[in-house]
Every structure is written in structure tokens, then in C-alpha cells.
Design a protein around this motif. Structure first.
Motif, mmCIF file in Angstrom:
data_model
loop_
_atom_site.group_PDB
_atom_site.id
_atom_site.type_symbol
_atom_site.label_atom_id
_atom_site.label_comp_id
_atom_site.label_asym_id
_atom_site.label_seq_id
_atom_site.Cartn_x
_atom_site.Cartn_y
_atom_site.Cartn_z
ATOM 1 N N GLU A 1 36.523 63.918 52.594
ATOM 2 C CA GLU A 1 37.794 63.687 51.913
ATOM 3 C C GLU A 1 38.797 63.042 52.878
ATOM 4 O O GLU A 1 38.547 62.919 54.073
ATOM 5 C CB GLU A 1 38.344 65.012 51.379
ATOM 6 C CG GLU A 1 37.478 65.676 50.330
ATOM 7 C CD GLU A 1 37.461 64.939 49.012
ATOM 8 O OE1 GLU A 1 38.405 64.144 48.780
ATOM 9 O OE2 GLU A 1 36.538 65.138 48.224
ATOM 10 N N TYR B 1 43.691 68.160 54.752
ATOM 11 C CA TYR B 1 43.348 67.029 53.889
ATOM 12 C C TYR B 1 44.412 66.762 52.826
ATOM 13 O O TYR B 1 45.230 67.627 52.496
ATOM 14 C CB TYR B 1 42.003 67.293 53.213
ATOM 15 C CG TYR B 1 40.826 67.248 54.150
ATOM 16 C CD1 TYR B 1 40.105 66.074 54.324
ATOM 17 C CD2 TYR B 1 40.454 68.368 54.876
ATOM 18 C CE1 TYR B 1 39.027 66.019 55.197
ATOM 19 C CE2 TYR B 1 39.373 68.326 55.748
ATOM 20 C CZ TYR B 1 38.661 67.152 55.904
ATOM 21 O OH TYR B 1 37.605 67.101 56.771
ATOM 22 N N GLU B 2 44.358 65.569 52.291
ATOM 23 C CA GLU B 2 45.280 65.160 51.236
ATOM 24 C C GLU B 2 45.159 66.050 50.000
ATOM 25 O O GLU B 2 46.138 66.283 49.299
ATOM 26 C CB GLU B 2 45.013 63.697 50.836
ATOM 27 C CG GLU B 2 45.178 62.678 51.947
ATOM 28 C CD GLU B 2 46.617 62.284 52.166
ATOM 29 O OE1 GLU B 2 47.470 62.663 51.340
ATOM 30 O OE2 GLU B 2 46.897 61.583 53.161
ATOM 31 N N ASN B 3 43.956 66.543 49.719
ATOM 32 C CA ASN B 3 43.735 67.336 48.502
ATOM 33 C C ASN B 3 43.928 68.836 48.707
ATOM 34 O O ASN B 3 43.680 69.620 47.807
ATOM 35 C CB ASN B 3 42.340 67.074 47.943
ATOM 36 C CG ASN B 3 41.223 67.550 48.862
ATOM 37 O OD1 ASN B 3 41.478 68.010 49.969
ATOM 38 N ND2 ASN B 3 39.989 67.434 48.417
ATOM 39 N N ILE C 1 42.822 74.486 47.459
ATOM 40 C CA ILE C 1 42.225 73.689 46.391
ATOM 41 C C ILE C 1 42.022 74.526 45.132
ATOM 42 O O ILE C 1 42.234 74.061 44.007
ATOM 43 C CB ILE C 1 40.879 73.089 46.849
ATOM 44 C CG1 ILE C 1 41.110 71.970 47.852
ATOM 45 C CG2 ILE C 1 40.078 72.557 45.668
ATOM 46 C CD1 ILE C 1 39.860 71.298 48.312
ATOM 47 N N PRO D 1 47.384 69.542 41.460
ATOM 48 C CA PRO D 1 46.579 68.857 42.492
ATOM 49 C C PRO D 1 47.386 67.887 43.344
ATOM 50 O O PRO D 1 47.117 67.719 44.533
ATOM 51 C CB PRO D 1 45.516 68.129 41.665
ATOM 52 C CG PRO D 1 45.404 68.931 40.410
ATOM 53 C CD PRO D 1 46.780 69.441 40.121
ATOM 54 N N THR D 2 48.406 67.266 42.753
ATOM 55 C CA THR D 2 49.209 66.293 43.506
ATOM 56 C C THR D 2 50.100 66.956 44.548
ATOM 57 O O THR D 2 50.683 66.269 45.390
ATOM 58 C CB THR D 2 50.082 65.479 42.540
ATOM 59 O OG1 THR D 2 50.836 66.391 41.728
ATOM 60 C CG2 THR D 2 49.220 64.602 41.647
ATOM 61 N N LYS E 1 49.089 69.522 46.649
ATOM 62 C CA LYS E 1 48.310 70.325 47.589
ATOM 63 C C LYS E 1 48.129 69.681 48.967
ATOM 64 O O LYS E 1 47.450 70.243 49.827
ATOM 65 C CB LYS E 1 46.948 70.645 46.977
ATOM 66 C CG LYS E 1 47.061 71.526 45.735
ATOM 67 C CD LYS E 1 45.706 71.865 45.136
ATOM 68 C CE LYS E 1 45.877 72.776 43.930
ATOM 69 N NZ LYS E 1 44.589 73.156 43.315
ATOM 70 N N ARG E 2 48.733 68.546 49.191
ATOM 71 C CA ARG E 2 48.557 67.842 50.462
ATOM 72 C C ARG E 2 49.000 68.707 51.642
ATOM 73 O O ARG E 2 50.039 69.344 51.614
ATOM 74 C CB ARG E 2 49.355 66.550 50.456
ATOM 75 C CG ARG E 2 49.181 65.696 51.709
ATOM 76 C CD ARG E 2 50.104 64.485 51.665
ATOM 77 N NE ARG E 2 49.743 63.499 52.663
ATOM 78 C CZ ARG E 2 50.200 63.487 53.910
ATOM 79 N NH1 ARG E 2 51.034 64.443 54.314
ATOM 80 N NH2 ARG E 2 49.823 62.539 54.756
#
Length: 782
Positions: A75, A93-95, A115, A122-123, A125-126
Motif C-alpha cells: 500500500e 500508510y495512507e489507508n 483500517i 476510509p478517507t 484514516k491516513r
């Protein structure tokens, strides 16, 4: 401390997930040119690219890679942090995924708590930043702050610190005078809370000390600094902000290290002492035209993460000369087309969409992997050719390569050096025509391939004469009209594949809206035909990939499934031609193989088995008839960095399969190979088989055999030990002696399924077509 962590990991094992190491059969070919974050470790420097990490040992200058092969997810990495006390690297991670790499072993711990939080979009969670304090790490995210215990390797509380307990973007946290400070985005200001308060989950315990947008907050010795989006840095004294400096461009990182404050901007690295006096400044150099992203200090050096050159190393006291530090790798981590030929691999990065739209146009070079080294050709050296895609190597001159541009024409490369760009001014290529802008040039050359006579066949989208043959020896171009089946050029926006039937010399073309197009020169009376309709059993008209197997059957990959044309010889003669799906039995129920899958590529290996790439479902390895799925690799069971596979290419000499995904390039050592025409070069290895060799798992290989052979292995007295035939004892079927194309595999077991004793064994090869024979001697020592 290491032993204590190991005990806790074992205790918590049911709660954690350790990634698998795939290094025995897989190899990663990742790019480390674009660096997201650089941090200092214990005599090490860690640098994170888009989805992989490399480690520099500053004592020995050795480089180590940590990739999906070692267990990373693949990812997009957003930030990294190293704990010298616990000797581990945390990767964010970005996700929202977090992975932990340990210094004392090769384990990768995957943490999915963020996660899996259904209450967080989801947007949001960075992972933005890690701040360590005692045994805790405060994780700044786009929803707030989460707390992770480094000693127990488990999550604690989560703080939603926005007004009313809302989720807000926290860019960075720091600890100062027993308070935790948070730099918040989207006008959420600078906030703080006392560490001693046991109820920091209550937003009311967080105080806003300044409004506005903040991108960073950091403690350096006895001072607290913060940076706003207005490019200004402030010192915070008694919660009052005092401006210190206005940067020319927005800072992208601020960190404290060894009593110094490091501030990174896209063009400069500033190093300040504890009094905010500038002690060093490193600027973008004319020889390294790039942007900076991150920096760290180690001994007398600054290590700078860049967007194009990996890590640049320079002296703190004399930031004039730079040294590149990074592992070998391709230009980028989004390969679009690959081609393995004659011991080397070519890679391009110029994608277009599933609807063949190349916009926005990309300016990228290409890469060439040869003799275990990468040669990277940048965009500046390719005559400004944009959107490079298909690759064809001249079979009569392997040093001559042609690379298609889906905007600029066709690039000729000799000895890895771009030499000519063919366009409408110097070749038979044509530009599409825009009625309102007739002077606009857009030459969308896609797939190409060489025929047995040395002619290069190319296909161009959105022109009347899309199919063209080019003779590199004479420079002659010949064009062929498709208006019979494509009356309007706008009826077909793209062609992705061209293959040639070696028997009939028919060119089969994968098209976007006309299915499979067949073309044959037919001695001056060209034949042209397309098949794509429901009546011809196509699931959709959009065909993306084609492959002719060793039985001359045409395998067809569409945007929504797989089809096979079993009889290609009657393509032009048969009026009611149709293609077939492959029906398999699964759980006692008949179903269509790969139904509704977007099939991006199909390749046939030496055993006539099929490698099938998909967009969204990874890669499949099927038996020759498609009835058996030998492997199905995805991100969950393999080191594929993505389930979106763009292209495949096979090294036919050893069976290594190169797999291009939209997040990186990996290869799988399948072990098979293409058969040879005779048995003259056949050999067995290892020979002798020594006690240290795991014969059952690693197996003895009998290489360079012909296509249709019988193999008998006997002891020195002539007693039969094992026997196999090419079309019966195929690989992955569970036989002790298996044949895969040009390679046979023996697990060292006899007919009684016992491992053989030490001794000399005879490997007797018989070609069933030519009656050629050969006997090899194999020594086994146990």
C-alpha cells in the motif's frame, strides 16, 4: 528489551498478524527514486518510497530492501518512525494500515486496527505522524489521535479532539512540559491537553490555544515550535505564538534530532540549533533537479529524501556536493508494459485508461534491466515522447527496440539509447484529426510486434489506416485500411494487442469496440474480419488481451471475461464463427472460468499453461486447458503489491514470470522453461546432490529437454525408480517426477514413494517424436 518484546509478541500472537516472507520464490523490482520519509535508526538510515523501504547501514554502506517480498503490504506509505529503544521501524500508510519491522529478525507485524474501525470513514484514516513518549506512540491521523503501546504492541485510546468530539485532521503531535500538543488542519487550530489527565478521550479536556491551519508542531530541547500553512514558523512560549521566520515555500516536514531542528521544504533543508540559529542549509543542486521531501541527520551528514533521486547525502558543514543513495530499481513503481527478451527486461510507464484515454499526458522515460542492473532513461532523453506503452524487440537485432507512444508516435532505441522518434513527419504514421483544430498532433501508437520476416507491425488508434508494417532494414512503411469494419475512425478508440499466427501469418488484434480483428495480406488480396457479437459468444465487444498457445488456439481476454477460439485456421473461411467460454466444475457446480473479470494480459509458458492477469483480482496460473487453477496470486497470499496487474512477461529460459502491477514490479520463479528442439543440451542439476540439498522440496531439475519426451530414472543396476511423459506427468499434478515444458522435476522418491539411497542414478531421455535418446548420470549423496 529485545527478549522481552519477543515474549510479549508470542503472548499476543492471536491478536497480531505476521506477514509471510516470500523471498524463496519471489523477487521485488521496486523503484526507490521517490522518497516519502527519511529517519535515523541505530547506525542506520531508513528511507520509505511509495510502497517499500530501504535501509542504509551507515557503518558499512550496505543497503537492504524491505518490500512486499519480505511481507510489506504494497500500500501507499505516508510516514515512518524508528524507535531506537525498542529497535523497530513503524510504517504508516495512507489507508490507515500500520506495519512494524523489527531489527532483530525479519518479521513484519501488520496492525489493522485503524483500517477495521467502521466508525471512521476510509478517507480519514491516513497516518500523518508518529510521536514517541516513554512506551507510547501518539499517532496523528486525519480523524484525530490514536495511542499505540510499543511495549505491548497494542492499541490504547483514540482521541477525537474536534469541537463536540468531531473527527479532525491532526498533522503532528509533540510532548512539551507534560502537555501533548496537536497541530490541526482545516482551521482547527493548535490544541493541547495535559498528559496527566486520564480522560483525554473527552474532547472537553483539549484546549485550543490558537486558531488557523497548522501543519507541524515540534519540541526541540526546551523550545516549542509550530508552522502554519502561511509558511511561517513560530516559537510557542506560554501558549503565545511569536513569529520567527517566513519560508519562501511551504515546509513539508519539521523534526527535532540530536538537539537540532530540521525543516524541509521542496527546495531547501534548514538545520537550526537550539537557539534557532541556522547552522546548515542544503539546497536543490543543478545536477539533481528535484524536490526535497524529508531529511535526517547522522554523524556529520544530512540525508535528504527526494522525489527523483532517492536519498541525497551531503555534509552538514559543507552542503555543496551530493551523493546518491538508493538500491537499484526502475524509474517508477507503476509499470504499464513489460517485455522480457534475450536476457533483459524492458519497462514502460505510460498508461492510458480502459477507454484508451491518455490524458492527462505523462512525461516518463523507460527502464531496461540487464545483467542485474537497471538502466533508467529519463523523459528528457526520449525526444519528449509521451505515454510510452508497448515494447517490441527486433528478433534479428536484440539491441534494437521499438517503444510505442500513445501520443507522440514510435520511439526507436539502439543499445539502450533513444535514437529516432517516428511521427507523421518522418514515417508512415498518422495523427488523429480534430475538426476544430486540424493542426493538432496526436499519434496514438499502441501495441506492436515483429513477424518472422523482420517486419514490425504497429497499430494506431483513431486513424483510417491503423495497421502499419515497418521494415527497419529498408525504412519502408506500408499501411492497411480498416474502414470495411471500422467505417468511422471514432468507432474504435483503441487497440491494445497485436499477435501473429506463425502458421497462417494472420494478425489478430485486440480492439476496444470491434472485439477481435483478423487481418491477412493474402498475397495482395487482404482479408479483414472482426468478431465481437453476442451471437459469436462475446461477453462484451471490448477485448484487451490475446495469446496464441502451442495448439494454435486463440485465448481472448475481454473487459468482462475469458474466451477461446479453438480453430483459428478457419477464421476467414467460416461464416458462423464463435468463441467459447471455459466451463469448470467447482464444488459440484458448473461455472464459467473467470466470468466478469477484466483480463488485462495472457501469456503462454513452455508447458502451454496460461498466465492470466486481471484488473482487480490478481493473477491466475491455469493448466493448458484452463480446467485447473494451479496458482491464484493476490495481495493476500503473495507479494503482489496490487491486485491490478497490467502486464506479464516470461523468461522462457528459466520460467521466471515478471508481473507488472500498478504499484510495482515483482517476479515469480516458476521454474519451468520452454522445450528445445532436441536433447543435445539436456543436463541435470544439482549434480551431485549433496546432503545439504533438500531434494524433496527443492527437487532435482532436468533441464533443456525437448517437447515430447519420456524420462526414466533407474539405479545403476537398471531398477526403475521413476518415470514420466511430457503430456501425462505434468507439473503440479503430484507426481514424483513431473515435466514442465523444457524442465523436469524429480523429488528424489522412488516408486514406493521413499527417498532414494545414496548412489549413482541414470536419467534416460527419449524423444517420442524424433526417437532421439540421451543418458545422464546423477550422483545422490545422503
Amino acid at each position: 528489551m529485545i527478549k522481552r518484546i519477543s515474549i510479549i509478541i508470542i503472548f499476543l500472537f492471536p491478536l497480531l498478524h505476521f506477514a509471510q516472507d516470500f523471498s524463496a520464490l519471489w523477487e521485488g523490482h521496486f523503484s526507490y527514486n521517490s522518497i516519502k520519509s527519511v529517519v535515523k535508526g541505530n547506525d542506520r538510515v531508513y528511507a520509505a518510497s511509495e510502497n517499500a523501504v530501504f535501509v542504509l547501514d551507515t557503518q558499512t554502506n550496505e543497503l537492504k530492501e524491505i518490500t512486499t517480498i519480505n511481507g510489506l503490504s504494497g500500500e501507499s506509505i505516508s510516514t515512518i518512525f524508528y524507535s531506537p529503544f525498542y529497535e523497530l521501524l513503524i510504517i504508516g500508510y495512507e489507508n490507515g494500515l500500520i506495519e512494524i519491522a523489527f531489527d532483530n529478525n525479519d518479521d513484519i507485524l501488520t496492525v489493522v486496527d485503524i483500517i477495521d474501525k467502521s466508525t471512521i470513514p476510509p478517507t480519514n484514516k491516513r497516518i500523518n505522524h508518529f510521536e514517541a513518549y516513554e512506551n507510547l506512540v501518539y499517532i496523528s491521523t486525519n480523524y484525530g489521535i490514536s495511542v499505540f503501546n510499543l511495549e505491548r504492541l497494542e492499541f490504547g485510546d483514540t482521541y477525537f479532539i474536534g469541537d463536540g468530539g468531531s473527527q479532525i485532521q491532526v498533522k503532528q503531535t509533540t510532548i512539551f512540559n507534560e502537555f501533548i500538543y496537536a497541530a490541526c488542519f482545516n482551521n482547527n487550530g493548535l490544541r493541547k491537553a495535559p498528559l496527566s489527565n486520564p480522560n483525554l478521550v473527552d474532547f472537553q479536556n483539549w484546549q485550543t490555544i490558537s486558531t488557523g491551519d497548522f501543519i507541524s508542531i515540534e519540541t526541540n530541547e526546551d523550545n516549542l515550535y509550530t508552522i502554519r500553512t502561511n509558511r511561517r514558523i513560530y516559537q510557542v512560549v506560554n501558549d503565545v505564538l511569536s513569529e520567527l521566520f517566513l519560508f519562501a515555500e511551504a515546509p513539508v516536514e519539521m523534526k527535532s534530532q540530536d538537539g537540532n531542528l530540521l525543516i524541509s521544504t521542496s527546495n531547501n533543508i534548514f538545520v537550526y540549533d537550539n537557539n534557532f540559529s541556522l547552522i546548515s542549509q542544503a539546497s536543490v543542486d543543478i545536477n539533481f533537479d528535484t524536490r526535497f521531501s524529508s531529511a535526517t541527520l547522522d554523524l556529520n551528514y544530512i540525508y535528504i529524501g527526494t522525489k527523483d533521486f532517492g536519498v541525497l547525502k551531503t555534509l552538514i558543514n559543507s552542503s555543496i556536493e551530493y551523493e546518491e543513495v538508493r538500491p537499484e530499481g526502475p524509474l517508477l513503481n507503476n509499470p504499464f508494459s513489460i517485455e522480457f527478451n534475450n536476457g533483459s527486461l524492458w519497462v514502460t510507464f505510460g498508461e492510458y485508461t480502459r477507454f484508451y484515454n491518455p490524458y492527462p499526458l505523462n512525461n516518463r522515460g523507460f527502464s531496461h534491466f540487464i545483467d542485474e542492473e537497471w538502466i533508467n532513461i529519463p523523459y528528457n532523453d526520449i525526444f519528449e515522447a509521451k505515454c510510452l506503452n508497448g515494447i517490441s524487440v527486433n528478433p534479428f537485432n536484440n539491441n534494437q527496440v521499438f517503444i510505442s507512444s500513445f501520443f507522440s508516435g514510435l520511439l526507436e532505441v539502439n543499445e539502450s539509447i533513444p535514437t529516432v522518434l517516428y511521427d507523421e513527419s518522418n514515417s508512415g504514421l498518422e495523427s488523429l484529426i480534430l475538426p476544430d483544430n486540424p493542426n493538432y498532433k496526436d499519434i496514438r501508437v499502441g501495441a506492436s510486434t515483429f513477424d518472422s520476416q523482420g517486419l514490425l507491425w504497429t497499430i494506431t488508434s483513431l486513424v483510417i489506416n491503423p495497421l502499419k508494417a515497418y521494415n527497419p532494414s529498408s525504412g519502408q512503411w506500408v499501411s492497411y485500411d480498416f474502414t470495411e469494419i471500422v467505417p468511422k475512425v471514432e468507432d474504435n478508440v483503441g487497440y491494445h494487442e497485436v499477435i501473429i499466427d506463425p502458421v497462417s501469418n494472420t494478425k489478430f488484434i485486440a480492439s476496444f469496440s470491434k472485439g477481435v480483428i483478423g487481418f491477412n495480406e493474402n498475397s495482395g488480396s487482404p482479408l479483414l474480419k472482426s468478431i465481437s457479437s453476442d451471437e459469436e459468444n462475446f461477453p462484451v465487444k471490448s477485448v484487451r488481451s490475446l495469446a496464441l498457445d502451442k495448439r494454435n488456439q486463440l485465448w481472448i481476454g475481454t473487459h468482462e471475461g475469458l474466451r477461446v477460439l479453438f480453430n483459428t485456421s478457419n477464421f476467414f473461411r467460416e461464416e458462423n464463427i464463435s468463441v467459447d467460454e471455459i466451463i469448470i466444475e467447482e464444488g459440484g457446480v458448473a461455472k464459467e472460468l473467470l466470468a466478469d473479470q477484466f483480463i488485462s494480459d495472457i501469456k503462454v509458458d513452455g508447458s502451454n499453461n496460461k498466465w492470466i492477469a486481471t484488473i482487480g483480482s490478481g493473477i491466475f496460473y491455469l493448466s493448458s486447458d484452463g480446467q485447473q487453477t494451479i496458482f491464484h496470486f493476490t495481495t493476500s497470499n503473495s507479494p503482489l503489491p496490487s491486485n491490478n496487474v497490467n502486464d506479464i512477461s516470461i523468461n522462457e529460459s528459466n520460467g521466471e514470470v515478471f508481473i507488472a502491477t500498478d504499484r510495482g514490479l515483482v517476479s515469480f520463479k516458476a521454474g519451468g522453461s520452454s522445450p528445445l528442439n532436441d536433447l543435445q543440451s539436456a543436463y541435470a542439476y544439482p549434480n551431485p546432490v549433496r546432503p545439504s540439498f533438500d531434494i524433496v522440496e527443492q527437487k532435482v531439475k532436468i533441464k533443456d529437454i525437448s517437447e515430447n519426451v519420456n524420462i526414466k530414472i533407474t539405479d545403476i543396476e537398471g531398477n526403475l525408480v521413476a518415470e514420466a511423459q511430457s503430456r501425462t506427468n505434468q507439473r503440479f499434478r503430484g507426481f514424483n517426477l513431473e515435466i514442465d515444458g523444457g524442465t523436469a522435476f524429480w523429488n528424489g522418491k522412488n516408486l514406493a514413494n521413499n527417498i532414494v539411497a545414496s548412489g549413482v542414478y541414470l536419467v534416460m531421455l527419449s524423444d517420442l517424436d524424433t526417437f532421439e535418446t540421451k543418458v545422464l548420470k546423477l550422483m545422490v549423496v545422503r
